[in-house]
Structures are given as C-alpha cells and as structure tokens.
Scaffold this active site. Structure first.
Site, short mmCIF file in Angstrom:
data_model
loop_
_atom_site.label_atom_id
_atom_site.label_comp_id
_atom_site.label_asym_id
_atom_site.label_seq_id
_atom_site.Cartn_x
_atom_site.Cartn_y
_atom_site.Cartn_z
N SER A 25 7.55 5.88 -3.26
CA SER A 25 6.30 5.85 -2.39
C SER A 25 5.47 5.06 -3.01
O SER A 25 5.49 3.86 -3.36
CB SER A 25 5.77 7.76 -2.36
N TYR A 74 2.10 -0.36 6.06
CA TYR A 74 2.89 -0.01 5.03
C TYR A 74 2.53 1.40 4.70
O TYR A 74 3.60 2.18 4.40
CB TYR A 74 2.62 -1.22 3.90
N LYS A 77 4.87 4.74 4.37
CA LYS A 77 5.18 5.54 3.12
C LYS A 77 4.80 6.92 3.19
O LYS A 77 5.49 7.85 2.53
CB LYS A 77 4.46 4.83 1.75
#
Length: 236
Positions: free
Chosen positions: A136, A150, A154
């Site tokens: 992560s 992004y 995650k």
C-alpha cells in the site's frame, strides 16, 4: 504437496518486488514473479535460485491464468504479494484534471488485478495456510496534492485486502505501507529531483518478514512499525 514454500510476487523486475524475490529465493522458496518488461525481468532474476519469471501485464486475463497455472503446478501457495502498481499520469495531476481513461488505467492495475488474482488463488492460499500481502502507501490515508488518484487506488487495495480477511477468517491478510523508498516509481513521482536520501527497498524486507514468519492479526500496518525477526540480522 512439496515441502518447498511457494510465493507469487507481482512486479518483480525492480524496486521492492525485486528485493522480495531476491530475499525469498535466498531463503530457499520457489518464487513465481512477473513484470511487463520481459528483458528487465529476465535480467533481474537471472541466476536466482527457484525463480520462475513470467512476462505479462497483471491486468491481462490470459496472463492471470498463466500465473494461476504456475502456482497450481507446484500444488501450494504460501505467500501472494500484490506489488505491481502504477502511478498513473506523471507529473502527478490534480484530481480536477484526471480523466476516465486515467482512472481506468490506475484502478485496473492497482485494485482490479489484485482483487481478481486473489479470488482465483484464494483456495490455494487457504489450503496452504497462506499469507496475502498487498503493498500500500501512506497516500491511501493521507491527502497530498497530485496523489489523489494513486492514493484512492491504494485505499481501494487496502479495502479489498482486508475484506478478503473479513470474509475468510483462515486467511492472513495484510495491507502494508512500506514508506518512502528509492525506487523507479518514486523517482517518476518526483521527476528531476534527487531522491538518494530515501532508503533502499531492501531495508524494508526485514520488517516485512515479520508478517509471513509471525503472522500477526490481519490488518493495515506501516512497515517501520513491524518488529524485526530475531534472525533478520543474519539474513539482511
């Protein structure tokens, strides 16, 4: 079933994925790994013990089947690591400029592929009392300019990983923020900047060992908070 432990690590040609492949190979595991760049994958895995390199994109259905088939040939899966990832467009864009195409690209790689691959290999993980490890980021829970797309992906990966744990009590599942590292992806996020002050990805490996060696409660962890195994000094 063979006594040799088997790991599948996506994105094994560079960065943290490469170091995980090297570490587990050195420990005598059989390691299946992939990357889109076949030349880089071959170069980085050449000569490593027990490493099976399969070129392909994690979002491709045929490639997913090839990975599953490779696992099944060995009859067990002790560790599945979702490491392959994409930043999306760079320089990192403000959310207001993100397109549907950007979203699809990032979501398919960072969330969709891990979700589907885990589902396909869930019986193998459960049969081997295996570990699911998703790489992560602090961007999953913090909010930084340019990192929204992004980071959201995650956060989605965290959710998928830990929902698998909730639905399967026998599964050891972890979403881990490895911290900043000196990797090609991190460099792409900071074009033109000197990132030599970031730690090498190999420095994270001793912390990650705690997960598959000690198997704490499923959850989200920071790698820096994971204790070092007693044998880490001899291996690192």
């Amino acid at each position: 079933m063979s006594d040799t432990k088997v790991a599948l690590i996506t994105g094994g040609s560079s960065g943290l994925g490469r170091e995980l492949v090297r570490a587990l190979s050195g420990d005598g595991w059989h390691v299946i790994t992939d990357a889109r760049n076949g030349d880089a994958l071959a170069r980085e895995t050449r000569g490593l013990y027990g490493v099976e390199a399969i070129t392909g994109d994690v979002t491709d259905a045929d490639h997913k089947e090839a990975l599953v088939a490779a696992v099944r040939r060995h009859g067990r899966l002790d560790l599945l690591v979702h490491n392959a990832s994409t930043l999306g467009p760079t320089p990192l864009p403000a959310l207001a400029t993100v397109t549907v195409a950007d979203l699809k690209d990032v979501w398919r790689t960072n969330v969709g592929a891990p979700l589907v691959l885990t589902g396909a290999l869930l019986p193998d993980l459960l049969a081997s009392d295996g570990v699911l490890l998703s790489i992560s980021s602090d961007a999953a829970i913090e909010h930084y300019e340019g990192w929204g797309l992004y980071g959201a992906s995650k956060a989605g990966l965290d959710h998928v990983t830990l929902t698998y744990a909730a639905e399967n009590p026998g599964l050891h599942a972890y979403a881990v923020d490895p911290g900043d590292m000196r990797t090609p992806m991190h460099q792409a996020a900071f074009p033109g900047e000197d990132i030599s002050d970031r730690p090498e990805p190999a420095s994270v490996i001793p912390h990650l060992r705690h997960l598959w060696e000690q198997r704490p409660e499923s959850g989200r962890y920071r790698a820096a908070d994971l204790p070092l195994p007693e044998t880490a000094g001899a291996r690192s």
